[in-house]
Enzyme design. Structure first.
Site, PDB file in Angstrom:
ATOM      1  N   CYS A 338       0.792  -1.235   0.000  1.00  0.00           N
ATOM      2  CA  CYS A 338       0.000   0.000   0.000  1.00  0.00           C
ATOM      3  C   CYS A 338       0.826   1.288   0.000  1.00  0.00           C
ATOM      4  CB  CYS A 338      -0.989   0.026   1.161  1.00  0.00           C
ATOM      5  SG  CYS A 338      -1.225  -1.501   2.020  1.00  0.00           S
ATOM      6  N   ARG A 367       7.206 -10.881   5.773  1.00  0.00           N
ATOM      7  CA  ARG A 367       6.880 -10.690   7.190  1.00  0.00           C
ATOM      8  C   ARG A 367       7.509 -11.822   7.975  1.00  0.00           C
ATOM      9  NH1 ARG A 367       0.514  -9.635   6.162  1.00  0.00           N
ATOM     10  NH2 ARG A 367       0.831  -8.075   4.548  1.00  0.00           N
ATOM     11  N   GLN A 385       1.155 -11.092  -2.855  1.00  0.00           N
ATOM     12  CA  GLN A 385      -0.268 -10.772  -2.778  1.00  0.00           C
ATOM     13  C   GLN A 385      -0.792 -10.401  -4.151  1.00  0.00           C
ATOM     14  OE1 GLN A 385       0.094  -7.522   0.078  1.00  0.00           O
ATOM     15  NE2 GLN A 385      -1.000  -8.773   1.564  1.00  0.00           N
ATOM     16  N   ASP A 387      -2.533  -8.021  -5.022  1.00  0.00           N
ATOM     17  CA  ASP A 387      -2.962  -6.810  -4.345  1.00  0.00           C
ATOM     18  C   ASP A 387      -3.513  -5.786  -5.322  1.00  0.00           C
ATOM     19  OD1 ASP A 387      -3.272  -5.437  -2.063  1.00  0.00           O
ATOM     20  OD2 ASP A 387      -1.148  -5.099  -1.656  1.00  0.00           O
ATOM     21  N   HIS A 389      -5.132  -1.507  -4.998  1.00  0.00           N
ATOM     22  CA  HIS A 389      -5.662  -0.405  -4.204  1.00  0.00           C
ATOM     23  C   HIS A 389      -6.515   0.467  -5.088  1.00  0.00           C
ATOM     24  CE1 HIS A 389      -2.221  -1.828  -1.838  1.00  0.00           C
ATOM     25  NE2 HIS A 389      -3.115  -1.694  -0.878  1.00  0.00           N
ATOM     26  N   LYS A 473     -14.531  -3.822   6.872  1.00  0.00           N
ATOM     27  CA  LYS A 473     -13.993  -4.764   5.891  1.00  0.00           C
ATOM     28  C   LYS A 473     -14.901  -5.955   5.672  1.00  0.00           C
ATOM     29  CE  LYS A 473     -11.183  -7.099   9.347  1.00  0.00           C
ATOM     30  NZ  LYS A 473      -9.970  -7.828   9.629  1.00  0.00           N
ATOM     31  N   HIS A 519      -8.434  -1.538  -0.081  1.00  0.00           N
ATOM     32  CA  HIS A 519      -7.444  -2.597  -0.307  1.00  0.00           C
ATOM     33  C   HIS A 519      -8.223  -3.846  -0.653  1.00  0.00           C
ATOM     34  CE1 HIS A 519      -4.525  -0.512   2.556  1.00  0.00           C
ATOM     35  NE2 HIS A 519      -5.676  -0.062   2.977  1.00  0.00           N
TER      36      HIS A 519
HETATM   37 ZN    ZN Z   1      -3.104  -2.487   0.987  1.00  0.00          ZN
END
Ligand code: ZN
Ligand code: ZN
Length: 646
Positions: A338, A367, A385, A387, A389, A473, A519
């Site tokens: 992000c 991580r 991910q 991912d 946004h 979420k 997200h």
């Molecule tokens: Zn994010």
């Protein structure tokens, strides 16, 4: 009288000292029969504990995590009671409920051991004790009395635990002849436990510290019905066969190397290609939905993550900063994509007309996970991910949300996850100061999510107070082919990062406004998703995704040339094909290749050469007759389009 507030905000009055069970009974007897525990003002309570003042209540049944937790935790006490009866003098460490069942860490005493062979005896004693329907009785006790009690008993583990507790907060629970130090909650009585299986024994250091004594950890699981236990045992047998670590190795999809490091998967060619197909599949769906692909680096300056707040969350307990030869320069492995995407948003001025801006990236993040937590592809230290946004105006949230949901549901449909639940996490309206963002925006976003899930007829559960501090979420849990639930995709509204990064757009009114960020990651991570997919399909991937779609089996060496010709043809048609040139009997070739989970076996011999055909066998279905090559290629193309709903 006391006022009890129910989850739907209705309020009813009850006698002071009523229990959750009394309250359930006032609604219906059948409900009371199902209630295992309760949340009183969001604190877990025994269903039999008297409520002395006005309170919010939630009743928990077996179906809920809170219910299972109390059930299994109570079962740990029951196992301890049985153990104490069978092995007098045994000492007890801790006995928590876990994701599936419970364990208890015990010290059998000097020179004494418990082996798996002893478990049946313990199980039988547990059943006997459960049938006595002994009540779990809660008692507040002073620290001194607690120390006295376990001191006399000689249980040094409990003494150590008590010594760390504050006086006035200590409770004991008794069922039958067993007394334990515990906060609860527990079942009303042991009779709820109808089916018991002790699963395994392992060594475990007291308090997880290898300098301490090693205790014996006994794992078990219990159920309110025998049928549930039977089904569970079948399921774990199947789960073993479907273990993605085992199938991943057999199919040569991925590996791990101690030298590279724990929790860092290495994708082998076949796995990398499979992953690429998944990425391309999603890339296309996203492109059709107006997403733009971006690429960002694997590291970023520490400052970036201080701004985003991720340093506070992941910094200390995660990978340590990377230092360069320049003094004071610090980089972090990126724990999230992000912040990078926020900087892309900021690279030029944005107008309301530019929104929504949808930035997508297959972004690899790192991580730190403790080595004990690592598990195949489902818990790793580096993962990618899927991912994206979405930067949008507040009035666009609903429309964007619905599009994301449609993508997720499309993916579930294509990959044959028939059952799912979606958890809507909202903020706690009584605790608004915990959350960032205006009331108006929160209300708008929460309303949008609820409406959208209704419009799409989704199977949802609403959790009040489970929202992130930065926004509401929606999380998706899928049920796999053998009934296990896996958390996959997530969609999160975020008011926080736009604030922290001071993101702006110029509105229709010519003034500066803050965009909202969404997200979303439908797969979650590619590693986890592939693991779930392997376990869901037992490695029999859908035709469009599977590493090899067909294998040619020449009956003997005489037909190798013809097999080569077919191979070339199918390759030209982009059908992923192998040839089994081994000098083996055809029966063995069929068996071996079926084990490799290849969907189509193409057998060629005398007849096929003469007629210019192939004899087609489908994995698990057998003979499909003979076909020309053109027909087969057409058929595969048709099947794939059908699977992808094209
Ligand atoms: Zn994010
Ligand atoms: Zn307990």
């Amino acid at each position: 009288m006391i006022k009890i507030t129910f989850p739907d905000n209705s309020v009813r009055e009850f006698q002071e000292g009523s229990t959750a069970l009394d309250i359930a009974k006032s609604i219906s007897n059948s409900l009371a029969n199902e209630v295992i525990a309760a949340s009183i003002n969001d604190e877990l309570w025994d269903a039999t504990r008297p409520i002395m003042s006005d309170a919010k209540i939630r009743l928990h049944k077996w179906e809920e995590n809170e219910g299972k937790h109390a059930f299994w935790h109570s079962s740990a006490h029951l196992m301890a009671e049985a153990l104490e009866f069978l092995y007098p003098g045994m000492k007890f460490g801790i006995g928590p409920a876990i994701e599936n069942g419970f364990y208890y860490d015990v010290d059998p005493g000097k020179d004494k051991v418990i082996t798996e062979a002893d478990l049946v005896k313990v199980e039988q004693k547990m059943i006997e004790l459960a049938r006595l329907k002994n009540k779990y009785i809660r008692k507040d006790i002073s620290k001194k009395d607690a120390l006295d009690y376990f001191g006399k008993k000689g249980d040094e583990y409990k003494l150590e635990l008590i010594s760390e507790l504050q006086d006035g907060t200590i409770t004991l629970y008794t069922q039958g002849n067993f007394v334990d130090l515990c906060r609860g909650p527990h079942l009303p009585d042991s009779g709820y436990i109808k089916a018991i299986k002790l699963l395994s024994i392992a060594g475990a250091y007291w308090r997880g510290n290898e300098k301490n004594k090693q205790l014996t950890r006994i794992y078990g699981i219990t159920f309110p019905k025998q049928k549930m236990l039977d089904e569970y045992l079948v399921m774990i047998e199947q789960a073993k066969l479907r273990d993605h670590r085992k199938i991943g190795k057999e199919l040569e999809l991925f590996t791990f190397s101690e030298k590279v490091g724990q929790g860092l998967p290495l994708w082998l060619p076949r796995g990398a290609q499979l992953r690429e197909r998944l990425e391309n599949f999603l890339r296309k769906v996203q492109k059709d939905n107006g997403y733009q692909q971006v690429i960002t680096p694997h590291i970023g300056q520490k400052e970036l993550y201080v701004t985003s707040g991720h340093y506070a969350k992941y910094g200390k307990d995660s990978f340590q900063p990377i230092h360069t030869p320049v003094e004071g320069e610090e980089f972090l492995l990126k724990p999230m994509n992000c912040p990078h995407h926020c900087e892309i948003y900021k690279c030029k001025p944005r107008s309301y007309k530019d929104l929504p801006l949808r930035l997508a990236e297959f972004g690899t993040v790192y991580r730190y996970e403790q080595s004990g937590e690592l598990h195949g592809l489902t818990r790793v230290r580096g993962f990618t991910q899927d991912d994206a946004h979405l930067f949008c105006r507040p009035d666009q949230i609903k429309e964007e949300f619905i599009k994301v949901i449609d993508i997720i549901l499309y993916i579930f449909k294509i990959l044959d996850f028939k059952e799912y639940t979606a958890q809507i996490s909202l903020r706690d309206p009584n605790n608004k100061e915990k959350y960032i963002g205006t009331d108006e925006n929160w209300e708008k976003a929460e309303k949008a999510i609820i409406e959208v899930t209704k419009e799409r007829n989704m199977n949802t559960i609403v959790e009040i107070g489970e929202a992130a501090f930065y926004g509401p979420k929606l999380d998706f849990m899928v049920k796999d082919a053998i009934g296990r639930r896996w958390q996959l995709g997530t969609i999160q509204v975020d008011y926080n990062l736009p604030e922290r990064f001071e993101l702006e757009y110029i509105g229709e009114d010519d003034k500066r406004h803050r965009p909202v960020m969404i997200h979303r990651a439908p797969f979650g991570s590619l590693e986890r998703f592939v693991a779930v997919l392997i376990e869901h399909t037992a490695g029999k991937f859908p035709l469009w995704l599977t590493p090899d779609q067909a294998v040619i089996l020449p009956i003997s060496e005489k037909f190798h040339e013809y097999a080569e010709k077919i191979f070339k043809f199918l390759n030209n048609c982009d059908i992923r094909t192998l040839v089994d040139f081994r000098n083996e009997k055809i029966g063995k070739k069929i068996r071996d290749n079926e084990l490799k989970r290849i969907p189509y076996l193409l057998i060629v011999g005398e007849k096929e050469v003469e007629t210019g055909t192939i004899a087609v066998r489908k994995q698990g279905e057998g003979d499909k007759g003979s076909m020309t090559l053109e027909k087969f290629a057409e058929f595969i193309d048709f099947e794939i389009k059908k699977q992808l709903a094209l």
